[in-house]
Design a protein around this motif. Structure first.
Motif, PDB file in Angstrom:
ATOM      1  N   ALA A   1       0.803  -1.329   0.212  1.00  0.00           N
ATOM      2  CA  ALA A   1      -0.006   0.079   0.086  1.00  0.00           C
ATOM      3  C   ALA A   1       0.866   1.110  -0.002  1.00  0.00           C
ATOM      4  CB  ALA A   1      -0.891   0.117   1.247  1.00  0.00           C
ATOM      5  N   ALA A   2       2.008   1.191   0.833  1.00  0.00           N
ATOM      6  CA  ALA A   2       2.794   2.408   1.011  1.00  0.00           C
ATOM      7  C   ALA A   2       3.634   2.600  -0.475  1.00  0.00           C
ATOM      8  CB  ALA A   2       3.832   2.104   2.011  1.00  0.00           C
ATOM      9  N   ARG A   3       3.998   1.653  -1.179  1.00  0.00           N
ATOM     10  CA  ARG A   3       4.603   1.687  -2.329  1.00  0.00           C
ATOM     11  C   ARG A   3       3.634   2.384  -3.404  1.00  0.00           C
ATOM     12  NH1 ARG A   3       8.580  -0.682  -5.633  1.00  0.00           N
ATOM     13  NH2 ARG A   3       8.416   0.446  -7.528  1.00  0.00           N
ATOM     14  N   LEU A   4       2.339   1.863  -3.281  1.00  0.00           N
ATOM     15  CA  LEU A   4       1.478   2.464  -4.701  1.00  0.00           C
ATOM     16  C   LEU A   4       1.079   3.904  -4.004  1.00  0.00           C
ATOM     17  CD1 LEU A   4      -1.152  -0.571  -4.364  1.00  0.00           C
ATOM     18  CD2 LEU A   4       0.245  -0.014  -6.293  1.00  0.00           C
ATOM     19  N   VAL A   5       1.027   4.372  -2.544  1.00  0.00           N
ATOM     20  CA  VAL A   5       0.952   5.765  -2.557  1.00  0.00           C
ATOM     21  C   VAL A   5       2.123   6.627  -2.882  1.00  0.00           C
ATOM     22  CG1 VAL A   5       0.873   7.401  -0.659  1.00  0.00           C
ATOM     23  CG2 VAL A   5      -0.519   5.372  -0.357  1.00  0.00           C
ATOM     24  N   ARG A   6       3.289   6.157  -2.897  1.00  0.00           N
ATOM     25  CA  ARG A   6       4.684   6.501  -3.057  1.00  0.00           C
ATOM     26  C   ARG A   6       4.692   6.866  -4.784  1.00  0.00           C
ATOM     27  NH1 ARG A   6       7.084   3.268   0.310  1.00  0.00           N
ATOM     28  NH2 ARG A   6       8.209   2.077  -1.325  1.00  0.00           N
ATOM     29  N   GLU A   7       4.095   5.919  -5.350  1.00  0.00           N
ATOM     30  CA  GLU A   7       3.788   6.010  -6.775  1.00  0.00           C
ATOM     31  C   GLU A   7       3.051   7.110  -7.252  1.00  0.00           C
ATOM     32  OE1 GLU A   7       6.144   4.904  -8.959  1.00  0.00           O
ATOM     33  OE2 GLU A   7       7.130   3.701  -7.581  1.00  0.00           O
ATOM     34  N   GLY A   8       1.910   7.299  -6.495  1.00  0.00           N
ATOM     35  CA  GLY A   8       1.095   8.304  -6.675  1.00  0.00           C
ATOM     36  C   GLY A   8      -0.275   7.550  -7.355  1.00  0.00           C
ATOM     37  N   LEU A   9      -0.368   6.295  -7.148  1.00  0.00           N
ATOM     38  CA  LEU A   9      -1.353   5.535  -7.923  1.00  0.00           C
ATOM     39  C   LEU A   9      -2.665   5.667  -7.052  1.00  0.00           C
ATOM     40  CD1 LEU A   9       0.744   2.437  -9.063  1.00  0.00           C
ATOM     41  CD2 LEU A   9      -0.217   4.339 -10.421  1.00  0.00           C
ATOM     42  N   LEU A  10      -2.479   5.770  -5.636  1.00  0.00           N
ATOM     43  CA  LEU A  10      -3.495   5.993  -4.610  1.00  0.00           C
ATOM     44  C   LEU A  10      -3.289   6.995  -3.775  1.00  0.00           C
ATOM     45  CD1 LEU A  10      -3.985   1.886  -3.700  1.00  0.00           C
ATOM     46  CD2 LEU A  10      -5.478   3.320  -5.407  1.00  0.00           C
ATOM     47  N   THR A  11      -4.279   7.442  -3.081  1.00  0.00           N
ATOM     48  CA  THR A  11      -4.140   8.339  -2.003  1.00  0.00           C
ATOM     49  C   THR A  11      -3.964   7.434  -0.636  1.00  0.00           C
ATOM     50  OG1 THR A  11      -6.469   8.228  -1.445  1.00  0.00           O
ATOM     51  CG2 THR A  11      -5.875   9.973  -3.007  1.00  0.00           C
TER      52      THR A  11
END
Length: 206
Positions: free
Chosen positions: A191-201
């Motif tokens: 989840a943290a990686r997806l947030v860092r990539e700007g894919l999820l809030t």
């Protein structure tokens, strides 16, 4: 490079795959350890993932290892109990990515028959835009060919693909193709990686 598609492995990313845990519980730790030591059941599982018929593979193992007939019947008849439970946070991440408009694919080593069993138990396995399943393709991770097949069919630049898998060798093979990768060791880290990539809030990644 901006991520244009996210790929999920299934076993131990979206659904726990712990056959030893199942046998420890059902037949006891000592008998379970003896079974896995005496019977090349995980090698059989790899063959099923590569396309061998599940029922035929188990039948062949019973012929070869008659002293373990009951245990092999458990593998055949209660397979879904080894592939359980769903990893709920990962499923939420899959759905959040789709809701955010990001293409989401599955890339998994899985047998034809066992995947149909899993689909009945886990409807979210039908929620991917594309599925790349080893037995259907006749090729398995970490062989280069399956990654090349994904690239050819999705038409997305290699460095715009983000792939998560729990096995280092599968991640290494994807990275060698130029993919962006995440070694899955829990849904929180993914989840943290997806947030860092700007894919999820942050909110969507909960």
């Amino acid at each position: 490079m901006t991520v244009r598609a996210v790929l999920f492995d299934i076993g131990n990313v979206l659904v726990e795959w712990q056959p030893e845990r199942f046998f420890d519980r059902v037949i006891g730790v000592d008998r379970s350890a003896a079974f896995f030591a005496a019977v090349p059941i995980l090698e059989m599982n790899d063959r099923v993932d590569a396309g061998e018929n599940f029922q035929d593979a188990v039948a062949g193992m019973i012929l070869a290892h008659p002293n373990w007939t009951n245990e092999l019947a458990l593998w055949r008849d209660r397979w879904i109990e080894m592939a359980s439970p769903a990893i709920d946070h990962s499923v939420r991440l899959l759905r959040a990515l789709r809701c955010a408009g990001h293409p989401v694919f599955a890339l998994s080593n899985f047998g034809n028959e066992t995947f149909q069993i899993a689909r009945l138990a886990y409807p979210f396995l039908d929620e991917f835009e594309r599925r790349f399943i080893s037995a259907e393709l006749g090729m398995s991770k970490p062989d280069t060919a399956i990654y090349q097949r994904v690239e050819a069919e999705c038409g997305i630049a290699q460095n715009a693909l983000l792939f998560t898998d729990d096995r280092p060798e599968n991640i290494a093979a994807a990275r060698a193709r130029g993919w962006q990768t995440h070694l899955f060791d829990g849904s929180d880290g993914w989840a943290a990686r997806l947030v860092r990539e700007g894919l999820l809030t942050l909110e969507a990644a909960q």
